[in-house]
Design a protein around this motif. Structure first.
Motif, PDB file in Angstrom:
ATOM      1  N   TYR A  84       4.693  -1.949  -9.186  1.00 47.46           N
ATOM      2  CA  TYR A  84       3.626  -0.715  -9.697  1.00 47.46           C
ATOM      3  C   TYR A  84       4.172   0.445  -9.221  1.00 47.46           C
ATOM      4  CZ  TYR A  84       0.026  -4.528 -10.288  1.00 47.46           C
ATOM      5  OH  TYR A  84      -0.663  -5.736 -10.448  1.00 47.46           O
ATOM      6  N   PHE A  90       5.121   0.307  -5.615  1.00 47.55           N
ATOM      7  CA  PHE A  90       4.615  -0.690  -4.709  1.00 47.55           C
ATOM      8  C   PHE A  90       5.117  -2.004  -5.211  1.00 47.55           C
ATOM      9  CE2 PHE A  90       1.574   1.121  -1.740  1.00 47.55           C
ATOM     10  CZ  PHE A  90       1.353   2.224  -2.411  1.00 47.55           C
ATOM     11  N   VAL A 119      -6.930 -13.288 -12.945  1.00 45.41           N
ATOM     12  CA  VAL A 119      -5.719 -13.065 -12.169  1.00 45.41           C
ATOM     13  C   VAL A 119      -6.204 -13.158 -10.392  1.00 45.41           C
ATOM     14  CG1 VAL A 119      -4.352 -10.918 -11.180  1.00 45.41           C
ATOM     15  CG2 VAL A 119      -4.828 -11.024 -13.463  1.00 45.41           C
ATOM     16  N   THR A 156      -5.554 -13.126  -6.298  1.00 47.21           N
ATOM     17  CA  THR A 156      -5.691 -11.839  -5.457  1.00 47.21           C
ATOM     18  C   THR A 156      -3.977 -11.478  -5.226  1.00 47.21           C
ATOM     19  OG1 THR A 156      -7.301 -12.806  -4.292  1.00 47.21           O
ATOM     20  CG2 THR A 156      -5.705 -11.432  -3.090  1.00 47.21           C
ATOM     21  N   GLN A 157      -3.716 -10.279  -5.261  1.00 46.37           N
ATOM     22  CA  GLN A 157      -2.313  -9.945  -5.310  1.00 46.37           C
ATOM     23  C   GLN A 157      -2.360  -9.227  -3.824  1.00 46.37           C
ATOM     24  OE1 GLN A 157      -0.874  -7.361  -8.320  1.00 46.37           O
ATOM     25  NE2 GLN A 157      -1.463  -9.283  -9.960  1.00 46.37           N
ATOM     26  N   PHE A 196       0.059  -6.636  -1.442  1.00 47.29           N
ATOM     27  CA  PHE A 196       0.856  -5.537  -1.816  1.00 47.29           C
ATOM     28  C   PHE A 196       1.882  -5.340  -0.680  1.00 47.29           C
ATOM     29  CE2 PHE A 196      -0.482  -3.554  -5.630  1.00 47.29           C
ATOM     30  CZ  PHE A 196      -1.410  -4.362  -6.115  1.00 47.29           C
ATOM     31  N   GLY A 197       3.087  -4.649  -0.966  1.00 43.73           N
ATOM     32  CA  GLY A 197       3.971  -4.183   0.144  1.00 43.73           C
ATOM     33  C   GLY A 197       3.321  -2.894   0.514  1.00 43.73           C
ATOM     34  N   PRO A 198       4.044  -2.498   1.398  1.00 46.18           N
ATOM     35  CA  PRO A 198       3.647  -0.815   2.269  1.00 46.18           C
ATOM     36  C   PRO A 198       3.981   0.358   1.487  1.00 46.18           C
ATOM     37  CG  PRO A 198       5.498  -1.707   3.228  1.00 46.18           C
ATOM     38  CD  PRO A 198       4.996  -2.883   2.391  1.00 46.18           C
ATOM     39  N   GLY A 199       4.730  -0.039   0.297  1.00 44.21           N
ATOM     40  CA  GLY A 199       5.017   1.210  -0.548  1.00 44.21           C
ATOM     41  C   GLY A 199       6.420   1.726  -0.313  1.00 44.21           C
ATOM     42  N   GLN A 202     -11.767  -7.290  -8.995  1.00 42.85           N
ATOM     43  CA  GLN A 202     -11.444  -7.581  -7.659  1.00 42.85           C
ATOM     44  C   GLN A 202     -11.418  -5.794  -7.062  1.00 42.85           C
ATOM     45  OE1 GLN A 202      -7.525  -9.357  -6.838  1.00 42.85           O
ATOM     46  NE2 GLN A 202      -7.725 -10.483  -8.715  1.00 42.85           N
ATOM     47  N   TYR A 221     -10.003  -3.343  -4.026  1.00 40.49           N
ATOM     48  CA  TYR A 221      -9.063  -3.311  -3.091  1.00 40.49           C
ATOM     49  C   TYR A 221      -9.203  -1.971  -2.473  1.00 40.49           C
ATOM     50  CZ  TYR A 221      -6.280  -6.868  -5.344  1.00 40.49           C
ATOM     51  OH  TYR A 221      -5.589  -8.079  -5.796  1.00 40.49           O
ATOM     52  N   GLN A 244      -7.237   1.233   0.092  1.00 39.93           N
ATOM     53  CA  GLN A 244      -5.880   1.733   0.433  1.00 39.93           C
ATOM     54  C   GLN A 244      -5.887   2.813   1.291  1.00 39.93           C
ATOM     55  OE1 GLN A 244      -3.773   4.019  -2.864  1.00 39.93           O
ATOM     56  NE2 GLN A 244      -1.783   3.381  -1.943  1.00 39.93           N
ATOM     57  N   GLY A 247      -0.194   0.436   1.743  1.00 39.68           N
ATOM     58  CA  GLY A 247      -0.476  -0.461   0.585  1.00 39.68           C
ATOM     59  C   GLY A 247      -1.768  -0.645   0.297  1.00 39.68           C
ATOM     60  N   LEU A 248      -2.026  -1.239  -0.973  1.00 36.38           N
ATOM     61  CA  LEU A 248      -3.374  -1.992  -1.055  1.00 36.38           C
ATOM     62  C   LEU A 248      -3.758  -3.317  -0.403  1.00 36.38           C
ATOM     63  CD1 LEU A 248      -2.440  -0.106  -3.626  1.00 36.38           C
ATOM     64  CD2 LEU A 248      -4.443  -1.020  -4.731  1.00 36.38           C
ATOM     65  N   HIS A 279      -6.262  -6.214  -0.650  1.00 36.91           N
ATOM     66  CA  HIS A 279      -7.688  -6.980  -1.108  1.00 36.91           C
ATOM     67  C   HIS A 279      -8.790  -7.038  -0.223  1.00 36.91           C
ATOM     68  CE1 HIS A 279      -9.620 -10.751  -2.780  1.00 36.91           C
ATOM     69  NE2 HIS A 279      -9.524  -9.735  -3.891  1.00 36.91           N
ATOM     70  N   LEU A 294     -13.139 -10.562  -4.198  1.00 37.57           N
ATOM     71  CA  LEU A 294     -12.907 -11.021  -5.728  1.00 37.57           C
ATOM     72  C   LEU A 294     -14.338 -11.645  -6.051  1.00 37.57           C
ATOM     73  CD1 LEU A 294     -10.056 -12.929  -7.433  1.00 37.57           C
ATOM     74  CD2 LEU A 294     -12.259 -13.670  -7.657  1.00 37.57           C
ATOM     75  N   PHE A 330     -10.338   0.880  -4.849  1.00 40.12           N
ATOM     76  CA  PHE A 330     -10.059   0.858  -6.366  1.00 40.12           C
ATOM     77  C   PHE A 330     -10.801  -0.732  -6.558  1.00 40.12           C
ATOM     78  CE2 PHE A 330      -6.968   3.836  -6.522  1.00 40.12           C
ATOM     79  CZ  PHE A 330      -6.440   3.988  -5.468  1.00 40.12           C
ATOM     80  N   LEU A 335      -2.585  -6.600 -12.634  1.00 39.81           N
ATOM     81  CA  LEU A 335      -4.060  -5.898 -12.394  1.00 39.81           C
ATOM     82  C   LEU A 335      -3.913  -4.592 -13.043  1.00 39.81           C
ATOM     83  CD1 LEU A 335      -4.681  -6.924  -8.739  1.00 39.81           C
ATOM     84  CD2 LEU A 335      -5.797  -7.444 -10.566  1.00 39.81           C
TER      85      LEU A 335
END
Lengths: 116, 110
Positions: A35, A90, A102, A104-105, A107-110, B33, B35, B37, B42-43, B45, B48, B88, B98
């Motif tokens: 992303y 990200f 979808v 749950t995703q 995420f990495g720290p960016g 969902q 999230y 940040q 990062g985001l 979760h 949901l 978000f 997403l």
């Protein structure tokens, strides 16, 4: 253990250069994503990989290319960097990436990319 | 394309107060969902909620979903300074990604 990791965290480079961002997940997930978050915090999907196959390619320039050596890694290569590429990138992963909802995703720290 | 729109864009409250954020979306969904940040991170979760659910709780979080109005709300009760973050909502894209709204920036003052 970090679930989704990215390197580097910060990347400052000159216009025209080629750079890569690495991503690894240790969650055993099937799908990984990249992303882009712009300066207004808007997040947009760039790519996703499911079992080493590209399943999304949004309207991103072909200077961006995802490469997945295995299920746990999805790297992002960027050629001929431009000022407008400056953003936070990200990586994320999830169990399922198919239609019908979808999961749950994670995420990495960016990676904050700054192009000068 | 953008799916969700959070409202308000920014919210500032005192510690101990409740914070409510709203999200509207455009197309039919299987789930929605939320999230969080934190700045420079990062985001993460939060929760949901499926399309056949109307309300869901997780600790101090309460999420509601109204599919007839294509809207959802996130309530954080008894807010803390550590809740300061951007929130978000996200719904499914056509191929498993997403789609995020622009987020609500919450500031909780001690």
């Amino acid at each position: 253990d970090t679930a989704v990791s990215q390197t580097p965290k910060y990347l400052v480079t000159q216009m025209g250069n080629d750079k890569s961002i690495k991503c690894e997940q240790n969650l055993g997930h099937d799908t990984m994503y990249w992303y882009k978050q712009d300066s207004k915090k808007f997040l947009k999907i760039m790519f996703s990989y499911n079992n080493k196959e590209l399943i999304i390619n949004e309207t991103v320039p072909n200077r961006f290319s995802p490469k997945s050596p295995d299920k746990a890694h999805l790297n992002l290569h960027i050629n001929s960097l431009e000022l407008g590429d400056s953003a936070v990138y990200f990586c994320a992963s999830s169990r399922a990436g198919s239609t019908g909802g979808v999961d749950t995703q994670y995420f990495g720290p960016g990676t904050r990319l700054t192009v000068l | 394309s953008q799916q969700g729109e959070e409202d308000p864009q920014a919210l500032s409250i005192q510690e101990g107060e409740n914070a409510t954020m709203n999200c509207s979306y455009k197309t039919s969904i299987n789930n929605l969902q939320w999230y969080r940040q934190n700045s420079g991170r990062g985001l993460v979760h939060l929760i949901l909620i499926r399309s056949n659910e109307r309300e869901k709780h997780s600790g101090r979080l309460r999420v509601t979903l109204d599919t007839s109005k294509k809207s959802s709300s996130l309530l954080i009760t008894a807010s803390r300074a550590a809740d300061t973050a951007s929130y978000f909502c996200a719904t499914a894209g056509s191929q498993g990604n997403l789609i995020f709204g622009k987020g609500t920036k919450l500031s909780v003052k001690p």
